[in-house]
Design a protein around this motif. Structure first.
Motif, mmCIF file in Angstrom:
data_model
loop_
_atom_site.group_PDB
_atom_site.id
_atom_site.type_symbol
_atom_site.label_atom_id
_atom_site.label_comp_id
_atom_site.label_asym_id
_atom_site.label_seq_id
_atom_site.Cartn_x
_atom_site.Cartn_y
_atom_site.Cartn_z
ATOM 1 N N GLU A 90 -49.813 -18.596 -23.384
ATOM 2 C CA GLU A 90 -49.204 -19.678 -24.149
ATOM 3 C C GLU A 90 -49.008 -19.253 -25.596
ATOM 4 O O GLU A 90 -49.876 -18.630 -26.204
ATOM 5 N N ASP A 91 -47.848 -19.569 -26.143
ATOM 6 C CA ASP A 91 -47.469 -19.242 -27.523
ATOM 7 C C ASP A 91 -47.191 -17.755 -27.737
ATOM 8 O O ASP A 91 -46.998 -17.322 -28.877
ATOM 9 N N CYS A 92 -47.161 -16.962 -26.681
ATOM 10 C CA CYS A 92 -46.832 -15.541 -26.842
ATOM 11 C C CYS A 92 -45.358 -15.401 -27.214
ATOM 12 O O CYS A 92 -44.486 -16.009 -26.594
ATOM 13 N N ASP B 225 -35.173 -19.756 -24.029
ATOM 14 C CA ASP B 225 -35.939 -20.628 -23.125
ATOM 15 C C ASP B 225 -37.098 -19.805 -22.586
ATOM 16 O O ASP B 225 -36.921 -18.958 -21.713
ATOM 17 N N ARG B 226 -38.257 -20.042 -23.119
ATOM 18 C CA ARG B 226 -39.415 -19.186 -22.890
ATOM 19 C C ARG B 226 -39.706 -18.990 -21.399
ATOM 20 O O ARG B 226 -39.959 -19.955 -20.676
ATOM 21 N N PRO B 227 -39.703 -17.754 -20.911
ATOM 22 C CA PRO B 227 -40.069 -17.518 -19.519
ATOM 23 C C PRO B 227 -41.587 -17.539 -19.336
ATOM 24 O O PRO B 227 -42.340 -17.322 -20.280
ATOM 25 N N GLU B 228 -42.013 -17.811 -18.116
ATOM 26 C CA GLU B 228 -43.443 -17.758 -17.812
ATOM 27 C C GLU B 228 -43.866 -16.338 -17.453
ATOM 28 O O GLU B 228 -45.009 -15.938 -17.723
ATOM 29 N N LEU C 232 -49.719 -7.967 -26.653
ATOM 30 C CA LEU C 232 -48.975 -9.218 -26.715
ATOM 31 C C LEU C 232 -49.471 -10.022 -27.904
ATOM 32 O O LEU C 232 -50.683 -10.093 -28.157
ATOM 33 N N LEU C 233 -48.539 -10.629 -28.637
ATOM 34 C CA LEU C 233 -48.875 -11.328 -29.880
ATOM 35 C C LEU C 233 -48.247 -12.714 -29.887
ATOM 36 O O LEU C 233 -47.120 -12.907 -29.423
ATOM 37 N N GLU C 234 -48.992 -13.667 -30.448
ATOM 38 C CA GLU C 234 -48.519 -15.039 -30.466
ATOM 39 C C GLU C 234 -47.478 -15.247 -31.557
ATOM 40 O O GLU C 234 -47.305 -14.408 -32.452
ATOM 41 N N ASP C 235 -46.797 -16.373 -31.478
ATOM 42 C CA ASP C 235 -45.830 -16.752 -32.500
ATOM 43 C C ASP C 235 -46.560 -17.007 -33.816
ATOM 44 O O ASP C 235 -47.726 -17.395 -33.840
ATOM 45 N N GLY C 236 -45.857 -16.749 -34.915
ATOM 46 C CA GLY C 236 -46.459 -16.922 -36.235
ATOM 47 C C GLY C 236 -46.500 -15.595 -36.975
ATOM 48 O O GLY C 236 -45.957 -14.587 -36.515
ATOM 49 N N PRO C 237 -47.133 -15.568 -38.146
ATOM 50 C CA PRO C 237 -47.204 -14.333 -38.933
ATOM 51 C C PRO C 237 -47.878 -13.217 -38.145
ATOM 52 O O PRO C 237 -48.915 -13.426 -37.506
ATOM 53 N N LEU C 238 -47.287 -12.052 -38.191
ATOM 54 C CA LEU C 238 -47.828 -10.919 -37.454
ATOM 55 C C LEU C 238 -48.916 -10.227 -38.258
ATOM 56 O O LEU C 238 -48.883 -10.195 -39.486
#
Length: 295
Positions: free
Chosen positions: A24-26, A71-74, A92-98
């Protein structure tokens, strides 16, 4: 692929693939290749939509999955069909500042660089040119391009590690345009003539070396070119040779009748300013003790 070790990793077979469910949020996938690989594809498992990534051929590649699939895939599958895949790490990294260690490389400078640094080896740019990169690239945000002469890959163990170290070092000091890694061997010598002889024995002529430097000047069209000490800092023959080639290349790059292939591709270019390390005339001294707010 997930042990944090960027020196070792599996060597996948040709037509290898990796399929994973996105947390989630990746949003991002960060891949570190041992050698330049080339394009690969990413498939949305739900829709079958296929997108291409890795077209810049970077060793350290960031893939924005949200940009590929709004459209975010699963579930997604990475397909590597360009030969056995030399993948060292996948994160794998979530959304937001890297995180600061994630390298978001821009392609090499197009339409004119402010400064091009001609560094014989990966480490010379940090050792002998000291604060040039953090000041001009990191602090001032100028369009800075680094061009290495050698390919760094003659080590018996971990032959590509110096390229990864080079990228880590450049990123740390604020360089954002991916460097040029030359295709020429790395030989140690104490005289310029010895370096010339070593390249000749490897089938590389002085004209071939000069054409490489001329091509970089024409491609990047720098306002300022920066090169080694003509005496090779501590007498390194390859440093002497690269500095000498750069001085010759300035006039050659401006002459459209010299090395016509790059002249046709990029056009002639007269570099306005050339600075050489430790050159005795018209010296400029930069204050490396001055704190930089960018760091």
């Amino acid at each position: 692929l997930f042990d944090g070790d960027t020196k070792h990793g599996p060597k996948g077979q040709d037509h290898a693939s990796i399929t994973f469910r996105l947390p989630e949020d990746c949003r991002y996938a960060y891949l570190i290749f041992d050698t330049e690989y080339g394009p690969f594809t990413v498939t949305n498992a739900e829709t079958g939509e296929v997108q291409t990534a890795g077209t810049d051929n970077f060793l350290h590649t960031l893939v924005d999955l949200q940009a590929l699939f709004p459209d975010r895939p699963e579930t997604v599958t990475f397909h590597f069909d360009n030969g056995p895949v030399p993948l060292l790490e996948l994160t794998l990294l979530e959304d937001g500042p890297l995180p600061s260690w994630v390298q978001q490389w821009l392609p090499p400078v197009e339409n004119g660089a402010d400064l091009v640094l001609f560094s014989t080896h990966a480490d010379d740019e940090q050792l002998f040119f000291a604060g040039v990169l953090p000041y001009y690239a990191g602090q001032l945000g100028y369009r800075v391009q680094v061009v290495y002469l050698t390919n760094h890959r003659n080590l018996s163990e971990d032959p590509n590690i110096r390229c990864h170290e080079a990228l880590d070092g450049l990123w740390a000091v604020g360089v954002r345009h991916y460097p040029v890694f030359g295709s020429f061997g790395d030989y140690y010598s104490r005289r310029e003539q010895d370096a010339i002889n070593q390249y000749a024995q490897a089938g590389v002529s002085q004209d071939t070396l000069l054409e490489f430097v001329v091509t970089q000047l024409r491609r990047f069209r720098p306002l300022v070119a920066l090169g080694h000490d003509l005496n090779g800092e501590y007498g390194h023959g390859a440093h002497c040779l690269y500095a000498d080639l750069l001085t010759q290349a300035l006039d050659a790059a401006a002459d459209g009748s010299r090395f016509e292939a790059s002249a046709a591709q990029y056009g002639p270019w007269q570099t306005p300013k050339l600075y050489l390390h430790l050159y005795e005339e018209n010296q400029i001294t930069l204050d490396w003790d001055q704190p930089l707010s960018a760091f």
